[in-house]
Design a protein around this motif. Structure first.
Motif, PDB file in Angstrom:
ATOM      1  N   SER A 285      -8.998  11.522   9.513  1.00  0.00           N
ATOM      2  CA  SER A 285      -8.666  11.651  10.932  1.00  0.00           C
ATOM      3  C   SER A 285      -9.577  10.820  11.823  1.00  0.00           C
ATOM      4  CB  SER A 285      -8.758  13.124  11.340  1.00  0.00           C
ATOM      5  OG  SER A 285     -10.096  13.595  11.231  1.00  0.00           O
ATOM      6  N   ASP A 286     -10.721  10.353  11.298  1.00  0.00           N
ATOM      7  CA  ASP A 286     -11.622   9.530  12.117  1.00  0.00           C
ATOM      8  C   ASP A 286     -11.237   8.054  12.097  1.00  0.00           C
ATOM      9  OD1 ASP A 286     -12.296   8.898   9.553  1.00  0.00           O
ATOM     10  OD2 ASP A 286     -14.437   9.341   9.738  1.00  0.00           O
ATOM     11  N   GLY A 287     -10.044   7.744  11.579  1.00  0.00           N
ATOM     12  CA  GLY A 287      -9.543   6.377  11.595  1.00  0.00           C
ATOM     13  C   GLY A 287      -9.899   5.555  10.382  1.00  0.00           C
ATOM     14  N   SER A 288     -10.443   6.169   9.350  1.00  0.00           N
ATOM     15  CA  SER A 288     -10.879   5.404   8.180  1.00  0.00           C
ATOM     16  C   SER A 288      -9.980   5.655   6.976  1.00  0.00           C
ATOM     17  CB  SER A 288     -12.323   5.759   7.819  1.00  0.00           C
ATOM     18  OG  SER A 288     -12.380   7.071   7.301  1.00  0.00           O
ATOM     19  N   VAL A 289      -9.964   4.664   6.102  1.00  0.00           N
ATOM     20  CA  VAL A 289      -9.390   4.796   4.763  1.00  0.00           C
ATOM     21  C   VAL A 289     -10.568   4.744   3.796  1.00  0.00           C
ATOM     22  CG1 VAL A 289      -7.908   3.771   3.022  1.00  0.00           C
ATOM     23  CG2 VAL A 289      -7.212   3.739   5.421  1.00  0.00           C
TER      24      VAL A 289
ATOM     25  N   HIS B 194      -7.714   0.879  11.073  1.00  0.00           N
ATOM     26  CA  HIS B 194      -6.646   1.458  11.893  1.00  0.00           C
ATOM     27  C   HIS B 194      -7.126   1.857  13.291  1.00  0.00           C
ATOM     28  CE1 HIS B 194      -3.241   1.675   9.115  1.00  0.00           C
ATOM     29  NE2 HIS B 194      -4.100   1.951   8.148  1.00  0.00           N
ATOM     30  N   GLN B 195      -8.389   2.224  13.439  1.00  0.00           N
ATOM     31  CA  GLN B 195      -8.949   2.627  14.734  1.00  0.00           C
ATOM     32  C   GLN B 195      -8.251   3.856  15.327  1.00  0.00           C
ATOM     33  OE1 GLN B 195     -11.712   1.207  16.351  1.00  0.00           O
ATOM     34  NE2 GLN B 195     -11.938   0.210  14.365  1.00  0.00           N
ATOM     35  N   ARG B 196      -7.580   4.600  14.513  1.00  0.00           N
ATOM     36  CA  ARG B 196      -6.912   5.839  14.938  1.00  0.00           C
ATOM     37  C   ARG B 196      -6.647   6.670  13.694  1.00  0.00           C
ATOM     38  NH1 ARG B 196      -4.308   1.684  16.595  1.00  0.00           N
ATOM     39  NH2 ARG B 196      -4.334   2.351  18.776  1.00  0.00           N
ATOM     40  N   CYS B 197      -6.212   7.892  13.906  1.00  0.00           N
ATOM     41  CA  CYS B 197      -6.029   8.825  12.781  1.00  0.00           C
ATOM     42  C   CYS B 197      -5.072   8.250  11.739  1.00  0.00           C
ATOM     43  CB  CYS B 197      -5.492  10.152  13.308  1.00  0.00           C
ATOM     44  SG  CYS B 197      -5.149  11.369  12.030  1.00  0.00           S
ATOM     45  N   VAL B 198      -5.513   8.237  10.489  1.00  0.00           N
ATOM     46  CA  VAL B 198      -4.681   7.787   9.367  1.00  0.00           C
ATOM     47  C   VAL B 198      -4.011   9.026   8.781  1.00  0.00           C
ATOM     48  CG1 VAL B 198      -4.608   6.490   7.219  1.00  0.00           C
ATOM     49  CG2 VAL B 198      -6.331   5.940   8.939  1.00  0.00           C
ATOM     50  N   LEU B 199      -2.692   9.005   8.704  1.00  0.00           N
ATOM     51  CA  LEU B 199      -1.941  10.196   8.307  1.00  0.00           C
ATOM     52  C   LEU B 199      -1.622  10.237   6.817  1.00  0.00           C
ATOM     53  CD1 LEU B 199       0.575  10.356  11.304  1.00  0.00           C
ATOM     54  CD2 LEU B 199      -1.440  11.794  10.930  1.00  0.00           C
ATOM     55  N   LYS B 200      -1.319   9.087   6.231  1.00  0.00           N
ATOM     56  CA  LYS B 200      -0.875   9.077   4.836  1.00  0.00           C
ATOM     57  C   LYS B 200      -1.456   7.880   4.093  1.00  0.00           C
ATOM     58  CE  LYS B 200       1.819  12.673   4.734  1.00  0.00           C
ATOM     59  NZ  LYS B 200       1.571  13.815   3.836  1.00  0.00           N
TER      60      LYS B 200
ATOM     61  N   ALA C 281      -0.719   4.702   6.385  1.00  0.00           N
ATOM     62  CA  ALA C 281       0.082   4.827   7.604  1.00  0.00           C
ATOM     63  C   ALA C 281      -0.710   5.608   8.640  1.00  0.00           C
ATOM     64  CB  ALA C 281       1.403   5.527   7.306  1.00  0.00           C
ATOM     65  N   ALA C 282      -0.629   5.181   9.909  1.00  0.00           N
ATOM     66  CA  ALA C 282      -1.442   5.769  10.976  1.00  0.00           C
ATOM     67  C   ALA C 282      -0.561   6.333  12.080  1.00  0.00           C
ATOM     68  CB  ALA C 282      -2.401   4.723  11.540  1.00  0.00           C
ATOM     69  N   THR C 283      -1.215   6.905  13.090  1.00  0.00           N
ATOM     70  CA  THR C 283      -0.488   7.574  14.169  1.00  0.00           C
ATOM     71  C   THR C 283       0.206   6.603  15.121  1.00  0.00           C
ATOM     72  OG1 THR C 283      -2.583   7.664  15.385  1.00  0.00           O
ATOM     73  CG2 THR C 283      -1.927   9.632  14.184  1.00  0.00           C
ATOM     74  N   ASP C 284      -0.080   5.316  15.045  1.00  0.00           N
ATOM     75  CA  ASP C 284       0.615   4.341  15.900  1.00  0.00           C
ATOM     76  C   ASP C 284       1.886   3.803  15.253  1.00  0.00           C
ATOM     77  OD1 ASP C 284      -0.560   2.897  13.900  1.00  0.00           O
ATOM     78  OD2 ASP C 284      -1.389   1.333  15.198  1.00  0.00           O
TER      79      ASP C 284
ATOM     80  N   HIS D  81       7.210   2.157  12.841  1.00  0.00           N
ATOM     81  CA  HIS D  81       7.709   3.213  13.712  1.00  0.00           C
ATOM     82  C   HIS D  81       7.073   3.102  15.089  1.00  0.00           C
ATOM     83  CE1 HIS D  81       9.415   5.231  10.157  1.00  0.00           C
ATOM     84  NE2 HIS D  81       8.273   4.953   9.556  1.00  0.00           N
ATOM     85  N   SER D  82       7.646   3.827  16.027  1.00  0.00           N
ATOM     86  CA  SER D  82       7.116   3.838  17.389  1.00  0.00           C
ATOM     87  C   SER D  82       5.998   4.857  17.564  1.00  0.00           C
ATOM     88  CB  SER D  82       8.243   4.143  18.388  1.00  0.00           C
ATOM     89  OG  SER D  82       8.801   5.428  18.128  1.00  0.00           O
ATOM     90  N   CYS D  83       5.862   5.786  16.625  1.00  0.00           N
ATOM     91  CA  CYS D  83       4.769   6.761  16.672  1.00  0.00           C
ATOM     92  C   CYS D  83       4.377   7.108  15.235  1.00  0.00           C
ATOM     93  CB  CYS D  83       5.161   7.994  17.482  1.00  0.00           C
ATOM     94  SG  CYS D  83       6.677   8.784  16.948  1.00  0.00           S
ATOM     95  N   GLY D  84       3.602   8.179  15.072  1.00  0.00           N
ATOM     96  CA  GLY D  84       2.962   8.462  13.789  1.00  0.00           C
ATOM     97  C   GLY D  84       3.903   8.565  12.602  1.00  0.00           C
ATOM     98  N   ALA D  85       3.488   7.979  11.466  1.00  0.00           N
ATOM     99  CA  ALA D  85       4.233   8.055  10.201  1.00  0.00           C
ATOM    100  C   ALA D  85       3.710   9.250   9.409  1.00  0.00           C
ATOM    101  CB  ALA D  85       4.068   6.770   9.412  1.00  0.00           C
ATOM    102  N   ASN D  86       4.502  10.316   9.363  1.00  0.00           N
ATOM    103  CA  ASN D  86       4.078  11.571   8.742  1.00  0.00           C
ATOM    104  C   ASN D  86       4.419  11.666   7.274  1.00  0.00           C
ATOM    105  OD1 ASN D  86       2.544  13.399  10.229  1.00  0.00           O
ATOM    106  ND2 ASN D  86       4.276  13.880  11.562  1.00  0.00           N
ATOM    107  N   SER D  87       5.176  10.739   6.753  1.00  0.00           N
ATOM    108  CA  SER D  87       5.542  10.772   5.332  1.00  0.00           C
ATOM    109  C   SER D  87       5.602   9.348   4.804  1.00  0.00           C
ATOM    110  CB  SER D  87       6.890  11.481   5.130  1.00  0.00           C
ATOM    111  OG  SER D  87       7.874  10.937   5.979  1.00  0.00           O
ATOM    112  N   LEU D  88       5.258   9.199   3.527  1.00  0.00           N
ATOM    113  CA  LEU D  88       5.145   7.865   2.925  1.00  0.00           C
ATOM    114  C   LEU D  88       5.338   7.986   1.419  1.00  0.00           C
ATOM    115  CD1 LEU D  88       4.295   4.844   3.557  1.00  0.00           C
ATOM    116  CD2 LEU D  88       1.966   5.554   3.000  1.00  0.00           C
TER     117      LEU D  88
END
Length: 667
Positions: free
Chosen positions: A436-440, A461-467, A487-490, A531-538
């Motif tokens: 969640s701190d933007g790192s992989v 990513h500089q933002r929360c990485v989701l998957k 995949a990130a929240t952007d 996507h236009s917003c966060g990718a929640n599945s991959l």
């Protein structure tokens, strides 16, 4: 002084352990006959390890014989050799002949020799195995042997399950019964298979049931008594304790239980993640599917689900996390034909992660057990753990410092496949994590040494990485490239080549003997705004042509699929990996809510699941994605989806999926 149960002793005899000066502990056999003075024989002398408070607090003789395990005031567990053979005790037998005199005026005369007067004839035994400070500085409170395992309790709020490996104690796992129960005093195993935890919660004495997860009995006694006793029967329960020199007795008649559990819960809160471990064949039963679930109640659960009875039976509960469990990953077999899958069971490594930047690793061993309720037994061995703030916890005066990013969470995990190659001869397993701190981040596990080490990271990513999803590309010449998708929240999906960082980190670990600073993953090879917003599945799947289908679902309800081609340079394999997108397909309004689960079943077949409680099957063709069917499922607030395939008798493939959220459902 302390009594210890010793198998093989006659009913009128007992084993007494006494700690004295300089850490010397004596084993005395005490025999008592009516009308006679007790007969005491010195059986052994043991040396406790040096510490400030050097005495034992509890002990037990192992059923295997020849070994004694005890706990001390420093919180350590010790294993000593012992023998009750006649030759061992012959030196002290002649000393205790005076014990056969009738009890009378002269039975305690000074002329009678003491069994300790010739204790120098026995050797002073050192421990075979020491687990120093296992239960912290408050001490070990009890040691119990049951079912071939050793259980220890302490005032650190935990009890531990151990086993013997040769003549060494090995910790299998740690259990934390419930929050607030810091003084665990004793464990009791009931005939119906329940485990009762006895201890003090604040100013109450409690009896906690591991099966139901609730207090069965609570006595407001003031708490923290060192002299107490508890006894229960079907008709009554009694608790006695010493308080201010007075012996207090609490007696309670058993009341009929008016509460009936219609359906037992798997977790106390929502289920955040699920993984299918495999299936165990049980005679006279249909195949039992074994799952692992992680929840916001900070626990992970291994459970068996029967298609015939439609009942989910928990096999083991993992309670090492201090915050919610958000991600799971399995390394090892997931079905028949895989290495490590036997006819009778399953074996796999389980990684669990979530809040407070905490990762736990376990070895799961599932096998048939006709005697159990589920017909399957699961043995859990805790392998390793890792927290990003471990170094901060060890700092002095840390209350004066500002802790860096205390709310970092692991959002997703993926095991890097194919790392046991000739390029990496060491038995390392590698794990990628979305943070969640933007790192992989990439971790390495050395199971034999029980080490989980942070190897490399990138804050691209500089933002929360989701998957994250790791996959393996193998060239015709058997050259392997380890690739990673994040995949990130952007809405961006990035592709990385982590082959070189893994090899460099492994070399650095060998040179630094297991300690190193994390390397930089560098920049991704390719980034796609899917996507236009966060990718929640991959999900990533290789096609028969050697290309890769990358499917993702977003918070905006869209589904995106791209076909990826990997090309490798002819020369040195340094930055020689090139990725090219062959085809892109998007379905903007695939669902009416967040798409939280997606799987590529075949190159032409996709499955997506959403918070709108629809499970949709898609056909991928030249014209894009076409919906084949939609099924409504019953789990609200869908968090994750997992799929697997089963070959039927006629060679037909059947696809199964499991969904989790506010509940669990298998389709």
């Amino acid at each position: 002084l302390g009594w210890a149960p010793c198998p093989g002793l006659p009913p009128a005899a007992a084993a007494l352990l006494a700690s004295g000066p300089d850490g010397e502990m004596l084993w005395l056999d005490v025999a008592h006959h009516p009308g006679r003075a007790p007969c005491v024989r010195l059986m052994g002398r043991y040396l406790l390890p040096p510490c400030k408070q050097r005495w034992h607090t509890c002990a037990a003789f192992l059923p295997q014989g020849g070994l004694l395990v005890c706990g001390d005031r420093r919180g350590s567990l010790l294993l000593f050799p012992c023998s009750s053979s006649p030759g061992w005790a012959a030196e002290s037998t002649s000393i205790t002949d005076g014990g056969s005199n009738p009890v009378g005026k002269d039975s305690g005369s000074e002329s009678e020799p003491s069994c300790l007067s010739h204790k120098g004839a026995l050797p002073l035994e050192a421990p075979l195995s020491v687990l120093f400070g296992l239960h912290g500085k408050m001490g070990v409170t009890s040691v119990t042997c049951h079912g071939g395992y050793i259980y220890s309790t302490g005032r650190d709020g935990c009890y531990r399950q151990l086993c013997l490996q040769g003549q060494q104690l090995e910790v299998l796992r740690k259990h934390r019964p419930c929050k607030g129960l810091q003084w665990i005093e004793e464990l009791r195993f009931t005939p119906d298979g329940d485990l009762l935890v006895l201890g003090f919660h604040a100013d109450n004495f409690v009896v906690w049931s591991s099966r139901t997860g609730e207090n069965l009995h609570c006595v407001p006694c003031g708490g923290g008594h060192r002299s107490w006793s508890y006894c229960s029967s079907p008709s009554a329960e009694a608790f006695a304790f010493v308080k201010c020199g007075d012996v207090m007795l609490y007696l309670c008649e058993a009341e009929p239980c008016e509460q009936q559990v219609l359906l037992a819960s798997l977790h106390g809160r929502a289920i955040a993640c699920v993984r299918h471990l495999g299936a165990v064949e049980v005679p006279s039963h249909a195949a039992l599917n074994v799952f692992v679930t992680g929840s916001e109640d900070t626990t992970a659960c291994v459970l068996a689900l029967s298609e015939r009875s439609r009942a989910a039976v928990p096999l083991a509960r993992l309670s090492d996390h201090i915050s919610s469990v958000r991600a799971l990953a399995l390394a090892g077999p997931a079905g028949p034909g895989d290495e490590g899958f036997g006819d009778e069971g399953l074996s796999a490594l389980l990684f669990s992660a979530g809040g407070r930047a905490q990762i736990e690793c376990y070895r799961l061993l599932c096998a048939r057990d006709p005697a159990s309720e589920s017909a399957v037994a699961c043995q859990v061995v805790h392998v390793a753990s890792h927290r990003l703030d471990e170094h901060w916890e060890r700092k002095k005066n840390r209350h004066k410092l500002v802790k860096m990013d205390p709310e970092t969470r692991y959002m997703s995990l993926s095991v890097v496949p194919g790392t046991s190659s000739e390029q990496l001869p060491t038995p390392w397993k590698f794990l990628a994590a979305a943070c969640s701190d933007g790192s992989v981040r990439v971790f390495g596990l050395l199971e034999a040494a029980r080490k989980l080490v942070l190897l490399a990271e990138s804050f691209h990513h500089q933002r929360c990485v989701l998957k994250v999803e790791a996959f393996l590309h193998t060239r015709a010449g058997r050259e392997r490239r380890h690739l990673l998708c994040s995949a990130a929240t952007d809405g961006s999906v990035a592709f990385w080549d982590i082959t070189s960082p893994i090899a460099d980190a492994t070399d650095a670990l060998h040179r630094a003997e297991g300690e190193m600073q994390p390397l930089d993953l560098g920049a991704p090879l390719l980034t796609v705004m899917a996507h236009s917003c966060g990718a929640n599945s991959l999900h990533v799947r290789e096609t028969p042509e050697g290309q890769y289908l990358v499917a993702s679902g977003s918070d905006d309800g869209s589904v995106h699929v791209c076909l990826l081609e990997v090309a490798l340079g002819r020369g040195e394999a340094t930055a020689g990996t090139c990725l090219r997108i062959v085809e892109r397909v998007a379905r903007p309004c695939a669902h009416a809510a967040h798409v939280t689960g997606i799987r590529v079943l075949r190159p032409d077949l996709l499955l997506s699941a959403s918070v709108d409680q629809r499970l949709t099957l898609w056909h991928r063709g030249p014209g894009g994605l076409d919906a084949l069917s939609t099924t409504f499922f019953h789990v609200p607030d869908l968090a994750e989806l997992d799929c697997w395939e089963v070959a039927e008798a006629g060679g037909e493939l059947r696809y199964y999926c499991v969904l989790c959220g506010q509940g669990l459902e298998m389709l």
